[in-house]
Write an enzyme that holds these catalytic residues in place. Sequence first.
Site, PDB file in Angstrom:
ATOM      1  N   ASP A   1      -5.756   0.397  -4.851  1.00 38.93           N
ATOM      2  CA  ASP A   1      -4.203   0.595  -4.791  1.00 38.93           C
ATOM      3  C   ASP A   1      -3.558  -0.841  -5.265  1.00 38.93           C
ATOM      4  O   ASP A   1      -2.483  -0.771  -5.871  1.00 38.93           O
ATOM      5  CB  ASP A   1      -3.462   0.758  -3.597  1.00 38.93           C
ATOM      6  CG  ASP A   1      -4.119   0.013  -2.301  1.00 38.93           C
ATOM      7  OD1 ASP A   1      -5.040  -0.732  -2.661  1.00 38.93           O
ATOM      8  OD2 ASP A   1      -3.616   0.450  -1.195  1.00 38.93           O
TER       9      ASP A   1
ATOM     10  N   SER B   1       0.848  -1.320   0.063  1.00 36.57           N
ATOM     11  CA  SER B   1       0.091   0.021  -0.074  1.00 36.57           C
ATOM     12  C   SER B   1       0.791   1.429  -0.017  1.00 36.57           C
ATOM     13  O   SER B   1       0.314   2.445  -0.437  1.00 36.57           O
ATOM     14  CB  SER B   1      -0.740   0.032   1.230  1.00 36.57           C
ATOM     15  OG  SER B   1      -2.084  -1.294   1.069  1.00 36.57           O
TER      16      SER B   1
ATOM     17  N   THR C   1      -1.803   3.952   3.201  1.00 38.49           N
ATOM     18  CA  THR C   1      -2.116   4.589   2.192  1.00 38.49           C
ATOM     19  C   THR C   1      -2.410   6.138   2.266  1.00 38.49           C
ATOM     20  O   THR C   1      -2.093   6.919   1.591  1.00 38.49           O
ATOM     21  CB  THR C   1      -3.392   4.140   1.504  1.00 38.49           C
ATOM     22  OG1 THR C   1      -3.294   2.738   1.267  1.00 38.49           O
ATOM     23  CG2 THR C   1      -4.322   4.759   0.468  1.00 38.49           C
TER      24      THR C   1
HETATM   25 ZN   LIG Z   1      -2.804  -5.386   2.198  1.00 43.59          ZN
END
Ligand SMILES: [Zn+2]
Length: 670
Positions: free
Chosen positions: A258, A43, A96
Amino acid sequence: MGPNQIEFGRLVEYGPGGNSSILQVPNHNYVDTNNVDGTTTDSAAAATAMATGYKTHNYVIGKNAWYQSVPTIMELAEAKGYVTGIVVTSPINHATPAGFAAHNDDRNNYAQIATDMADSGIDLLLGGGSSSTYFGTQISNLQARGYAHVTDRAALAGVEALPVLGLFNQDYLTWERDRTDASTEPSLQEMVAKSITLLNASGKPFVLMVEGSQIDTACHSNDKVLLAHEVIEFEKAFKYAASFASNNSNIQLLVCADHETGGFTISGYDFSTPAPQETDSLAVKIQKRTNRANEIATHFLSTSHTSTRVYLGGIGPSTNQILNASHLVDIFQIMNASIDTITNITINTLRITSPGDMVVHESTRGKNISWIITSPNINVPTYAIFKNGSLLQGHENNSWSNNTPVIIDIDPLPPGIFNLTILASDRISVPARDSVIVTVLNDPPAISHPGPLEYEYGSTMQYLAWHVSDPSVSNGSVVIYQDGHCIYSGTWNSTDLVNITMRDLDLGIFNYTVVASDGIATSQDTSFVTVYNRNPTISIQEDVIYEKNGKGNYLSWHIMDNSIAIATFVILQDDIVIMTGNWNAMEPITICIDGLLPGKHHFMIIAIDGLGGTISDSVFVLVQDTTTSGIKEIPLDLGMISMCTGACLVVLSLVLVVFEKKSRVKMYKR
Ligand SMILES: [Zn+2]
């Protein structure tokens, strides 16, 4: 969240004939997610790719592949007067969201990332992570800067203006599956709605990043029920945003994952539970969703991320570029194109001078590269220097200032070809770089020249010593030759001498050649050793005069030599050998000369060292007879001495031949 997760949510919530708002957008495509190393992303790398346009390594937050901080879309937007927000269901400084508002080599450095995010100027932060492990340490800081701090859905609903910090759980927010009417945490949909309201009410353009963080978590657990509830909640949140975007032509809305997690597939369904209805109670909706998730046959291939291409959809300005997108990094370009249409600030203003490539000898000192970095938009000026792609120690993330040269010393470079690249950032402009190719030519080792060495045959502890040194290496191989024959093979180092001790060398001249290598080139030195012989020394015996029949008269010599091989002597009396023997330095040679007839007698001693060295001494003995009248003292006559010596030398050469034949000892070894 891969395409199958979106489809799964659609089937559970709307059934085979229903629509997911995620899929109902004007432009869509599928994009790759791999990191800069070409492997499956995490991420951190994925968020960095979307937020900065740079592929990077897993774990890296807001930095490019060279660990250089690069501006995020949030920072670029803030520099243009935007307000910004982040909404997640993970801890607010998880990978993220961090990728959009922080810069760090490692996503796990939560404390540093929290500080970075608090300092980033993001105006709205909603999510989890209020514990001190995550963002708890920054709450008071943000309150001191005027942020409203809320911890439940009711308080969030009451917030009227930016900036706001809403942390609703110490860790991740509670699963949507477990939501009840009594839940105090806001749903993702509620947070998105409130965020859009607050950001839009600021009167400024805004950027909002929203993550349905626990879709990934559910897939890691291979739990399709948790997954269904999280995907559906995300879809509801997107639906709200899409409605807002559809009514505002200057809003760009992008939806993307993502990465995919779990290798999730759907193989069929057999619904007996009807789809949830708007009129259903929350509890009924949740139960229906759980039932329907279980009525779909699914399969997870793994508990890890995969490289499956992910869906990218969009509404609004610049989203036609989605059709050309192929990777997460293109999302940054699409967002950047959108914010660039609104303001005219150019961001390509960072400049680095470009010194030429260099070719230098390794032994030339004082070499360096000097770059000058300039930018009118200095926010956080940093630079890093890379040698052949690796960070150069001491230049990892330094600060620079306008017109002050950044200088690196290249003296330590060993021979070779090096790419030295500087990357500079001001955290607003697009980073700039320059590369200088430095070719360092090897210089062979330097060898001292110890010779010539000359010593007398038989001397001990005679040696030659060389000092070998090199600008780039402290040791290497060395070979020593004596008259062309290898006599030593080993190593040299710059702190010790290379020694060769002379052992039992014969008389003569010898050459010693040292060849030293630095691993690339060799150099050599030839020194000469001369072993010579010196004649023995002899004490001088004075001439003797004594009366006929006198007693106690003798001749004595003391002979010495440093290099005795065969130490012999011969004594002649009036050219007749009267005595031979061996001499040594410890005891003198003494002969009695009593009883000689009156007159003049010539004695000569010749000492030989067996190496061609001789010494002699000549003595006259005058025996007087004072009882006989008319006989006068015979004066010593030089002419006679020389004649006598000439005769003696003839004898001497004969004697030498005899000795040569007798025993020729082994005098030397190689
Ligand atoms: Zn993950």
